[in-house]
Design an enzyme around this catalytic site. Structure first.
Site, PDB file in Angstrom:
ATOM      1  N   TYR A  98       0.848  -1.200   0.000  1.00 26.72           N
ATOM      2  CA  TYR A  98       0.000   0.000   0.000  1.00 26.72           C
ATOM      3  C   TYR A  98       0.884   1.251   0.000  1.00 26.72           C
ATOM      4  O   TYR A  98       0.731   2.140  -0.842  1.00 26.72           O
ATOM      5  CB  TYR A  98      -0.909  -0.008   1.229  1.00 26.72           C
TER       6      TYR A  98
HETATM    7  O1  LIG Z   1      -2.303   7.141   7.858  1.00 26.31           O
HETATM    8  C1  LIG Z   1      -2.161   6.336   6.981  1.00 26.31           C
HETATM    9  O2  LIG Z   1      -1.306   6.480   6.142  1.00 26.31           O
HETATM   10  C2  LIG Z   1      -3.014   5.118   6.931  1.00 26.31           C
HETATM   11  O3  LIG Z   1      -3.846   5.070   8.087  1.00 26.31           O
HETATM   12  C3  LIG Z   1      -4.566   3.891   8.232  1.00 26.31           C
HETATM   13  O4  LIG Z   1      -3.656   2.843   8.504  1.00 26.31           O
HETATM   14  P1  LIG Z   1      -3.318   2.540  10.017  1.00 26.31           P
HETATM   15  O5  LIG Z   1      -2.656   3.686  10.685  1.00 26.31           O
HETATM   16  O6  LIG Z   1      -2.581   1.248  10.027  1.00 26.31           O
HETATM   17  O7  LIG Z   1      -4.761   2.406  10.685  1.00 26.31           O
HETATM   18  P2  LIG Z   1      -5.517   1.165  11.341  1.00 26.31           P
HETATM   19  O8  LIG Z   1      -5.548   0.006  10.449  1.00 26.31           O
HETATM   20  O9  LIG Z   1      -6.813   1.688  11.806  1.00 26.31           O
HETATM   21  O10 LIG Z   1      -4.595   0.822  12.583  1.00 26.31           O
HETATM   22  C4  LIG Z   1      -4.438   1.742  13.631  1.00 26.31           C
HETATM   23  C5  LIG Z   1      -3.518   1.191  14.667  1.00 26.31           C
HETATM   24  O11 LIG Z   1      -4.120   0.057  15.280  1.00 26.31           O
HETATM   25  C6  LIG Z   1      -3.228  -1.050  15.237  1.00 26.31           C
HETATM   26  N1  LIG Z   1      -4.036  -2.278  15.121  1.00 26.31           N
HETATM   27  C7  LIG Z   1      -4.695  -2.559  14.000  1.00 26.31           C
HETATM   28  C8  LIG Z   1      -5.470  -3.679  13.895  1.00 26.31           C
HETATM   29  C9  LIG Z   1      -5.559  -4.557  14.956  1.00 26.31           C
HETATM   30  O12 LIG Z   1      -6.238  -5.608  14.911  1.00 26.31           O
HETATM   31  N2  LIG Z   1      -4.875  -4.254  16.090  1.00 26.31           N
HETATM   32  C10 LIG Z   1      -4.104  -3.132  16.204  1.00 26.31           C
HETATM   33  O13 LIG Z   1      -3.489  -2.923  17.264  1.00 26.31           O
HETATM   34  C11 LIG Z   1      -2.298  -0.802  14.075  1.00 26.31           C
HETATM   35  O14 LIG Z   1      -1.064  -1.426  14.271  1.00 26.31           O
HETATM   36  C12 LIG Z   1      -2.189   0.715  14.100  1.00 26.31           C
HETATM   37  O15 LIG Z   1      -1.169   1.102  14.963  1.00 26.31           O
HETATM   38  C13 LIG Z   1      -5.402   3.592   7.001  1.00 26.31           C
HETATM   39  O16 LIG Z   1      -5.983   2.318   7.079  1.00 26.31           O
HETATM   40  C14 LIG Z   1      -4.620   3.741   5.734  1.00 26.31           C
HETATM   41  O17 LIG Z   1      -5.503   3.629   4.638  1.00 26.31           O
HETATM   42  C15 LIG Z   1      -3.943   5.074   5.749  1.00 26.31           C
HETATM   43  O18 LIG Z   1      -3.262   5.376   4.603  1.00 26.31           O
END
Ligand SMILES: O=C(O)[C@H]1O[C@H](OP(=O)(O)OP(=O)(O)OC[C@H]2O[C@@H](n3ccc(=O)[nH]c3=O)[C@H](O)[C@@H]2O)[C@H](O)[C@@H](O)[C@@H]1O
Length: 422
Positions: free
Chosen positions: A229
């Site tokens: 991504y």
């Molecule tokens: O800012 C960005 O660039 C990205 O932000 C999000 O990605 P992400 O930050 O990974 O968001 P989430 O998937 O909501 O995860 C948020 C946090 O929760 C954590 N997480 C996620 C899933 C889970 O089951 N458990 C968990 O602890 C992840 O490691 C992360 O630190 C979006 O999904 C992307 O499309 C976007 O581009």
């Protein structure tokens, strides 16, 4: 004897029957094979355009929606094509533009990466505000051509993308299709438009990848993406450079930092944590090596919308025409974050408090599936250029999200059609 004859006769008939059945069967297969080889099926785009994208009524709806109000509050009188309009950020940006009097036409393919009924509900919201959302794909050149023939867009807000960091391991093709081919398709149509619109598009904080220096500044390296991504977004930034350089397109990339809020994406952690906590299901909370907490610079949607509008309002005109550059054009990249990272454990505590339900926490090591340990935006460049100043802390923003969630899904359980797809 009689029996034998009968049976012999019967056997012959069965043989004849099965023979002709086989003949019919094989000739059908043969005809089908010939058809497949020699007849190219009608392209989905032309099928669609006959059905959905033609007629005076359709054209009128597009033109009306694209037309800015004469008393537009911004005074800018933009006419914006918003791709991914039925998406989370797309919906909010489209509404904000329309509310201040700009013209907006939405485009969305309503794919099923997450529950399409949520996208349909957003579409309803938009249409109630006078934003027409066309169902179509950014890779459909015929549709784009038709749209640009109908409307002289001053701006394109390109938000259609395959989002999600972890899903890239399951379905890499969709990232290439939307984030690379789709982006090129948008640049191609803008390149030949006359006048060329200015483009603002969604990059991502994920381009900072494995960088460890914080806060992340636009000048930092972006050559260590941790997910496909992120790599496609980084590639998009390079492709933007090329189209700016060769064709004089004015292009602004926005690096969004984990955007959340009402009408959000069910594939994101804050969203499905809410759903699972309410259901009494355990949630996986990732942690780094040595129990280091994982943190994100969670950014509330209203702040992001302000950033998007600021970027649109300060975008200079493209300088090319007829596919040729006349002089250098503007090329920018901005961080749009909240500037205060919060550990995921804290996010969960806030949700517990707001939902009044204790979460079943399942702490797990951060899987190697594209996640990074932390993000943190330096937004001084966006502040300088268009006064970007995030105002919403995580607790305030989550409160608004939870309020929306409970309202939306309490109606949803009644109708049983609005389940989230996480
Ligand atoms: O800012 C960005 O660039 C990205 O932000 C999000 O990605 P992400 O930050 O990974 O968001 P989430 O998937 O909501 O995860 C948020 C946090 O929760 C954590 N997480 C996620 C899933 C889970 O089951 N458990 C968990 O602890 C992840 O490691 C992360 O630190 C979006 O999904 C992307 O499309 C976007 O581009």
């Amino acid at each position: 004897m009689m029996m034998m004859e009968k049976s012999h006769y019967g056997g012959h008939r069965r043989w004849a029957c099965s023979c002709s059945a086989r003949l019919v069967f094989w000739s059908t297969i043969l005809i089908a094979v010939f058809y497949l080889i020699f007849q190219s099926p009608p392209s989905t785009s032309s099928l669609h355009s006959n059905v959905k994208w033609s007629g005076q009524n359709w054209e009128k709806r597009v033109k009306n929606s694209a037309h800015p109000r004469s008393n537009s509050k911004s005074g800018n009188h933009l006419s914006v094509l918003v791709t991914g309009a039925a998406g989370f950020v797309g919906t909010h940006v489209s509404l904000a533009l329309k509310n201040r009097g700009d013209g907006v036409v939405g485009l969305d393919n309503f794919n099923n990466y997450y529950d399409p009924s949520l996208k349909r509900a957003r579409q309803k919201l938009l249409e109630n505000s006078g934003v027409f959302v066309i169902e179509g794909d950014i890779n459909d050149h015929e549709l784009l051509k038709k749209l640009f023939d109908l409307v002289q867009f001053t701006h394109v807000m390109h938000l259609a993308a395959q989002a999600g960091v972890r899903y890239a391991m399951e379905n890499p093709d969709s990232y290439v299709h939307s984030n690379i081919a789709g982006l090129v398709s948008i640049f191609e149509i803008c390149k030949i438009a006359n006048p060329q619109p200015a483009i603002v598009w969604a990059s991502s904080s994920s381009v900072y990848g494995l960088n460890s220096g914080v806060p992340f500044s636009e000048n930092d390296r972006t050559d260590q993406p941790a997910s496909l991504y992120a790599a496609t977004k980084k590639a998009g930034e390079e492709i933007a450079h090329t189209y700016n350089h060769i064709y004089g397109l004015s292009i602004t990339g926005l690096r969004f930092f984990t955007v959340y809020g009402p009408w959000g994406r069910p594939d994101m952690a804050y969203f499905f944590f809410t759903k699972d906590i309410l259901k009494g299901k355990s949630i996986s909370i990732f942690e780094g090596p040595d129990h280091k907490s994982v943190a994100r610079d969670f950014t509330y949607i209203d702040d992001i919308v302000k950033g998007c509008l600021g970027a649109l309002d300060t975008a200079e005109k493209s300088t090319g025409s007829g596919g040729k550059k006349k002089k250098p054009a503007q090329l920018r990249v901005f961080n749009l974050g909240n500037t205060s990272p919060v550990p995921v454990t804290k996010l969960v505590s806030i949700l517990e408090k707001l939902l009044k339900v204790k979460a079943k926490r399942n702490i797990q090591p951060l899987p190697r599936n594209g996640d990074v340990l932390f993000t943190h935006a330096d937004v001084s460049y966006a502040r300088k250029e268009f006064g970007y100043q995030p105002k919403t802390d995580l607790e305030t923003g989550l409160k608004k999200f939870v309020h929306w969630y409970l309202d939306y899904y309490s109606h949803g359980t009644r109708k049983n059609s609005r389940k989230s797809s996480s």
